[in-house]
Design an enzyme around this catalytic site. Structure first.
Site, short mmCIF file in Angstrom:
data_model
loop_
_atom_site.label_atom_id
_atom_site.label_comp_id
_atom_site.label_asym_id
_atom_site.label_seq_id
_atom_site.Cartn_x
_atom_site.Cartn_y
_atom_site.Cartn_z
N ALA A 16 0.83 -1.20 0.00
CA ALA A 16 0.00 0.00 0.00
C ALA A 16 0.86 1.25 0.00
O ALA A 16 0.59 2.22 -0.73
CB ALA A 16 -0.94 0.00 1.21
N LYS A 97 -5.91 -8.87 -3.32
CA LYS A 97 -6.15 -10.28 -3.63
C LYS A 97 -5.54 -11.15 -2.53
O LYS A 97 -4.57 -10.75 -1.88
CB LYS A 97 -5.58 -10.61 -5.01
CG LYS A 97 -4.14 -10.15 -5.24
CD LYS A 97 -3.13 -11.03 -4.55
CE LYS A 97 -1.73 -10.49 -4.63
NZ LYS A 97 -0.81 -11.18 -3.72
N ASP A 177 -0.71 -15.99 -2.26
CA ASP A 177 0.01 -14.75 -2.58
C ASP A 177 0.35 -14.64 -4.06
O ASP A 177 0.20 -13.57 -4.65
CB ASP A 177 1.29 -14.66 -1.75
CG ASP A 177 1.97 -13.31 -1.91
OD1 ASP A 177 1.34 -12.29 -1.61
OD2 ASP A 177 3.13 -13.28 -2.35
#
Length: 343
Positions: A16, A97, A177
Site C-alpha cells: 500500500a 487479492k 500470494d
C-alpha cells in the site's frame, strides 16, 4: 467532472505504501481522507504524508459519512471479514487479492455488494495493463492459429521469515500470494462462466516452513485446451505467460508486475521465426485506480471472476496436501463489527 471518491485506507502494508497510496495521490479521481492502522504512529506518519486524518481502529472509518470507499491491504485472512463489514456499512470496497479464501465467502461478498448497489473490486493490477489487451488482439487475429495450451508462472525469491507470506494464520503461502496471478490470467483468457476446471495440483512445503512455498496446477479449459500454472516463494524471479497455438506461440515477460516505465516486448514465434513486438509503457496501478473510481461512480456489479477465482483457489488448496489451508478468516487484529450500520 464528478468529485473525487473519498477513500479510507485500512492498513499500512508495504505494498500500500509503495504502490497504491502514491497511485491514489496521483489520481484526480481519488482523495485519501483517512489512514487506519493498529500502530498509531504509523497511521499518523502516513496521514501527515498524504494530508489526511489518522485512525487507530479499522472500524472507525466505516462509521464516517465522509468516507465513500475503503481500500483493504490487510493480510489475506482478514480480507473477507473486513470487506463484508465495509459493505454492510455502505462503503464501496477495493480489496487486495485474494478477496476471499473460500468460494462461499466470495459468493457472500458478491451477493452483499449486489444487494446494496456497491462496488466490490479485487485489486489485481496486471489486468489493467494494456499489454494483455494487445495479446488478446493478436490471438483473435489468428497470429498463433488455434489456441492449444496456456502456461503461466509467477515466482519470487525468498523473503525474511517474519514476512506475513510465511504465516498461515494470516493467509500466507505461495498459492494465496502468487498463485492468484497465473490463475487470474487463465480466467481472463477463457472467461469465468463456467471457466476452466481443475484437473490436479501439487504443492511443496519444506520442513522449516509452515506454509506452501511452491505449487503447480493443471486446468482443463475445454475442447482440449490445457492450462498449466506455476508459482513459488523460494525461487528466482519469473513473471511470464505463453499462449501456444497450432501455428505459433506468443510469450509475455514481466507479465504481472511491470513498473510504469517498462516498455513491454511480446515474443511471437511462427515457423521458427522469432519476432519482437514492442508496446508502449503503461501504468497498471494508475489504470486500476481510475477503474475503481469508475466502478464506484457507476455502482458496477462485482466481476464474476472474484467468485470463480476463489472457488478454484480453494479447490487447488484442497487437492494439494502440502498446502496449509485457512478455511475461515482468523481473528487477527481488531475484530470487525458484526453489523456496523445497525441495519
Amino acid at each position: 467532472m464528478s468529485r473525487p471518491v473519498r477513500i479510507a485506507v485500512l492498513g499500512t502494508a508495504e505494498f500500500a505504501r509503495r504502490r497504491m497510496l502514491p497511485a491514489f495521490a496521483a489520481s484526480a479521481d481519488i482523495t485519501v481522507v483517512a489512514v487506519a492502522s493498529r500502530d498509531p504512529a504509523r497511521a499518523a506518519e502516513l496521514a501527515r504524508e498524504y494530508g489526511c486524518r489518522a485512525a487507530d481502529d479499522y472500524a472507525e472509518p466505516l462509521a464516517d459519512d465522509d468516507v465513500d470507499a475503503v481500500y483493504l491491504p490487510l493480510p489475506a485472512s482478514m480480507h473477507a471479514a473486513w470487506a463484508g463489514a465495509a459493505l454492510r456499512a455502505g462503503k464501496h470496497v477495493l480489496v487486495e487479492k485474494p478477496a476471499a479464501m473460500s468460494g462461499a465467502d466470495a459468493a457472500e461478498l458478491c451477493a452483499l455488494a449486489r444487494s446494496r448497489g456497491l462496488a466490490l473490486v479485487e485489486n489485481i493490477l496486471f489486468v489493467h495493463h494494456s499489454q494483455h489487451r494487445a495479446v488478446m488482439r493478436h490471438v483473435a487475429d489468428g497470429a498463433i492459429g488455434r489456441l492449444q495450451a496456456f502456461e503461466a508462472a509467477f515466482t519470487v525469491p525468498r523473503r525474511p521469515a517474519s514476512d506475513i507470506r510465511y504465516h498461515p494464520a494470516l493467509g500466507g503461502g505461495a498459492l494465496w500470494d502468487l498463485g492468484v496471478y497465473p490463475l487470474r490470467a487463465a480466467l481472463d483468457l477463457l472467461g469465468s462462466d463456467p471457466g476452466p476446471r481443475l484437473v490436479g495440483a501439487t504443492a511443496r512445503r519444506d520442513p522449516s516452513d509452515a506454509v506452501d512455498t511452491a505449487g503447480t496446477a493443471l486446468l482443463d479449459g475445454g475442447d482440449g485446451l490445457a492450462l498449466q500454472l506455476g508459482y513459488g516463494l523460494d525461487h528466482t524471479y519469473r513473471s511470464t505467460y505463453t499462449l501456444w497455438g497450432s501455428t505459433g506461440r506468443l510469450t509475455v515477460d514481466r507479465a504481472f508486475t511491470p513498473p510504469a516505465d517498462h516498455e513491454p516486448v511480446l515474443q511471437l514465434e511462427r515457423a521458427g521465426v522469432l519476432t519482437h513486438l514492442s508496446l508502449p509503457a503503461d501504468d497498471q496501478a494508475g489504470n486500476a485506480v481510475t477503474a475503481f473510481a469508475h466502478a464506484v461512480r457507476t455502482r458496477a456489479r462485482p466481476a464474476p471472476e472474484i467468485q470463480r477465482q476463489a472457488e478454484l483457489l480453494e479447490a487447488i488448496s484442497l487437492s494439494s496436501p502440502a498446502v496449509h489451508r485457512t478455511a475461515r478468516p482468523e481473528r487477527t487484529g481488531r475484530t470487525p463489527p458484526a453489523n456496523p450500520t445497525g441495519s
